[in-house]
Design a protein around this motif. Structure first.
Motif, PDB file in Angstrom:
ATOM      1  N   ILE A  72       0.960  -1.213  -0.100  1.00 58.11           N
ATOM      2  CA  ILE A  72      -0.033   0.073   0.069  1.00 58.11           C
ATOM      3  C   ILE A  72       0.962   1.305   0.017  1.00 58.11           C
ATOM      4  O   ILE A  72       0.730   2.343  -0.740  1.00 58.11           O
ATOM      5  CB  ILE A  72      -0.909   0.219   1.235  1.00 58.11           C
ATOM      6  N   ALA A  73       2.098   1.295   0.839  1.00 58.10           N
ATOM      7  CA  ALA A  73       2.852   2.280   0.755  1.00 58.10           C
ATOM      8  C   ALA A  73       3.551   2.508  -0.534  1.00 58.10           C
ATOM      9  O   ALA A  73       3.658   3.577  -1.040  1.00 58.10           O
ATOM     10  CB  ALA A  73       4.005   2.028   1.698  1.00 58.10           C
ATOM     11  N   HIS A  74       3.875   1.658  -1.258  1.00 65.61           N
ATOM     12  CA  HIS A  74       4.333   1.536  -2.603  1.00 65.61           C
ATOM     13  C   HIS A  74       3.169   2.420  -3.715  1.00 65.61           C
ATOM     14  O   HIS A  74       3.675   3.179  -4.284  1.00 65.61           O
ATOM     15  CB  HIS A  74       4.671   0.286  -3.183  1.00 65.61           C
ATOM     16  N   HIS A  75       2.024   1.846  -3.554  1.00 63.26           N
ATOM     17  CA  HIS A  75       1.041   2.467  -4.129  1.00 63.26           C
ATOM     18  C   HIS A  75       0.767   4.130  -3.933  1.00 63.26           C
ATOM     19  O   HIS A  75       0.802   4.851  -4.876  1.00 63.26           O
ATOM     20  CB  HIS A  75      -0.293   1.835  -4.121  1.00 63.26           C
ATOM     21  N   LEU A  76       0.877   4.274  -2.716  1.00 65.84           N
ATOM     22  CA  LEU A  76       0.654   5.608  -2.287  1.00 65.84           C
ATOM     23  C   LEU A  76       1.659   6.613  -2.791  1.00 65.84           C
ATOM     24  O   LEU A  76       1.555   7.734  -3.435  1.00 65.84           O
ATOM     25  CB  LEU A  76       0.636   5.715  -0.746  1.00 65.84           C
ATOM     26  N   LYS A  77       2.914   6.010  -2.681  1.00 64.99           N
ATOM     27  CA  LYS A  77       4.135   7.090  -3.360  1.00 64.99           C
ATOM     28  C   LYS A  77       4.209   6.845  -4.889  1.00 64.99           C
ATOM     29  O   LYS A  77       4.693   7.860  -5.430  1.00 64.99           O
ATOM     30  CB  LYS A  77       5.500   6.247  -2.645  1.00 64.99           C
ATOM     31  N   THR A  78       3.596   6.039  -5.429  1.00 69.59           N
ATOM     32  CA  THR A  78       3.890   6.075  -6.823  1.00 69.59           C
ATOM     33  C   THR A  78       2.438   6.282  -7.797  1.00 69.59           C
ATOM     34  O   THR A  78       2.458   7.050  -8.549  1.00 69.59           O
ATOM     35  CB  THR A  78       4.402   4.487  -7.522  1.00 69.59           C
ATOM     36  N   ARG A  79       1.476   5.693  -7.416  1.00 68.70           N
ATOM     37  CA  ARG A  79       0.384   5.864  -8.204  1.00 68.70           C
ATOM     38  C   ARG A  79      -0.719   6.956  -7.748  1.00 68.70           C
ATOM     39  O   ARG A  79      -1.504   7.495  -8.437  1.00 68.70           O
ATOM     40  CB  ARG A  79      -0.627   4.483  -8.108  1.00 68.70           C
ATOM     41  N   PHE A  80      -0.404   7.106  -6.509  1.00 68.87           N
ATOM     42  CA  PHE A  80      -1.642   8.184  -5.814  1.00 68.87           C
ATOM     43  C   PHE A  80      -0.991   9.450  -5.193  1.00 68.87           C
ATOM     44  O   PHE A  80      -1.749  10.255  -4.523  1.00 68.87           O
ATOM     45  CB  PHE A  80      -2.406   7.501  -4.929  1.00 68.87           C
ATOM     46  N   HIS A  81       0.307   9.804  -5.560  1.00 68.49           N
ATOM     47  CA  HIS A  81       1.024  10.764  -4.996  1.00 68.49           C
ATOM     48  C   HIS A  81       0.498  12.303  -5.273  1.00 68.49           C
ATOM     49  O   HIS A  81       0.573  13.142  -4.663  1.00 68.49           O
ATOM     50  CB  HIS A  81       2.472  10.754  -5.416  1.00 68.49           C
TER      51      HIS A  81
END
Length: 364
Positions: A72-81
């Motif tokens: 989830i942290a990865h998605h927050l940093k890449t897809r949804f930043h």
């Protein structure tokens, strides 16, 4: 809407639909337009499942939670930043459980009005299956019939370009329907994915207008056509194309030219006819394939396999085929196909049930 929870009927209310399942689950089928943001990848899902079965649910949750948090942290940093504060995503997993729940919790903690799909993908899937039982009966189908090589799919394309409504099942199934029908550049979808696309296509059609569809058997390659649609097709009015043998052969050689690019694969497909043709015939066909003599090979396919099969099945399967208006043609070039489509459309607008034979104007 219950806070943090949404139903399938509310899908359009969201800015983005997020599939939190594994990539393998996403590839099998997904809600149209959803993006893949797995909280467990394929390998991680196997690891967690194995620990759950072999050790304990607690240990599986403990190890899985760390993986989920990291993903989830990865998605927050890449897809949804860069998503704005008023962004409203909907998240789903298999059945609206822990995977999507964890994702939504983090999104809402940040301040986005994120929701979890009630019942998850399983609810979506149940709706698709139920709708496919009901939808076909709403439409006035016109079934385009004709022996193999009659350019039925190309006629559908031409009808669509002329403004008619069409349901191209072979396009949805990525297969031409015959034993030689596998496409060189498109693998067939999964059964679930095919049904989702069929559901979308039917919902986009206007029940007040006729829908042209090609005559198909129950299976298109390995894809099963839903029973309700088969029933509706077999009870619907038919349009019959009667193209000359020469026109059909010329069309087949052109339309299936790619088969000559992989002779070993073509010979393998010929072997699928074992039991339907004699071993001697199959060996002769494989020899013709090896010699790249597609015109002779396809001519024998027409005479010994496709035409007998067509004459056995069409009258039996489509109850209104005997009264179908007949459109003859000796030209299945792109221009000839367009002309054929125009004649079919003109006849459909002029009470086709009253027609018994519609000849090609160039045919004496």
């Amino acid at each position: 809407m219950k806070k943090g929870i949404a139903t399938v009927a509310q899908l359009s209310a969201f800015d983005e639909v997020i599939d939190a399942r594994s990539p393998a689950e996403f590839d099998e089928d997904r809600i149209p337009g959803a993006i893949s943001c797995p909280v467990l990848d394929n390998a991680q899902r196997v690891v967690v499942g194995t620990i759950y079965k072999q050790q304990s649910a607690f240990e599986a949750r403990r190890i899985g939670a760390a993986m989920v948090a990291e993903n989830i942290a990865h998605h927050l940093k890449t897809r949804f930043h860069d998503k704005p504060k008023n962004w409203r995503p909907l998240v789903y997993c298999w059945r609206g459980g822990q995977r999507s729940g964890a994702f939504v919790t983090w999104l809402r903690l940040i301040g986005w009005d994120a929701c979890q799909l009630e019942g998850g993908y399983k609810t979506w899937r149940r709706m698709v299956v139920a709708e496919l039982e009901e939808l076909p009966a709403r439409f006035d189908l016109r079934v385009v019939c004709g022996a193999t090589g009659s350019a039925k799919t190309r006629v559908l394309d031409a009808l669509a370009k002329l403004g008619a409504q069409v349901l191209d099942l072979e396009h949805l199934a990525a297969h031409k329907g015959s034993v030689l029908g596998a496409l060189p550049d498109r693998p067939q979808p999964t059964q679930k994915s095919f049904e989702t696309e069929l559901f979308r296509t039917l919902h986009a059609l206007d029940p007040a207008r006729p829908v042209f569809v090609e005559a198909e058997s129950r299976k298109i390659g390995r894809i099963q056509v839903p029973e309700a649609l088969i029933r509706q097709m077999r009870a619907s009015p038919c349009v019959a194309i009667e193209a000359s043998r020469e026109a059909r052969l010329e069309f087949l050689v052109r339309d299936y030219a790619y088969l000559g690019d992989d002779i070993a694969d073509l010979q393998k497909k010929i072997d699928f006819l074992k039991g339907l043709q004699s071993n001697e015939t199959l060996e002769r066909w494989k020899t013709l394939a090896a010699a790249h003599d597609l015109p002779t090979l396809f001519a024998e396919f027409i005479e010994l396999h496709y035409d007998p099969l067509y004459h056995r099945s069409q009258n039996r399967n489509f109850t209104r085929f005997p009264s179908a208006p007949i459109f003859t043609s000796d030209d299945l070039s792109p221009a000839g196909i367009e002309a054929l489509a125009r004649r079919i459309l003109a006849a459909a607008a002029a009470q086709p049930e009253a027609l018994t034979r519609v000849a090609d104007p160039a045919t004496p």
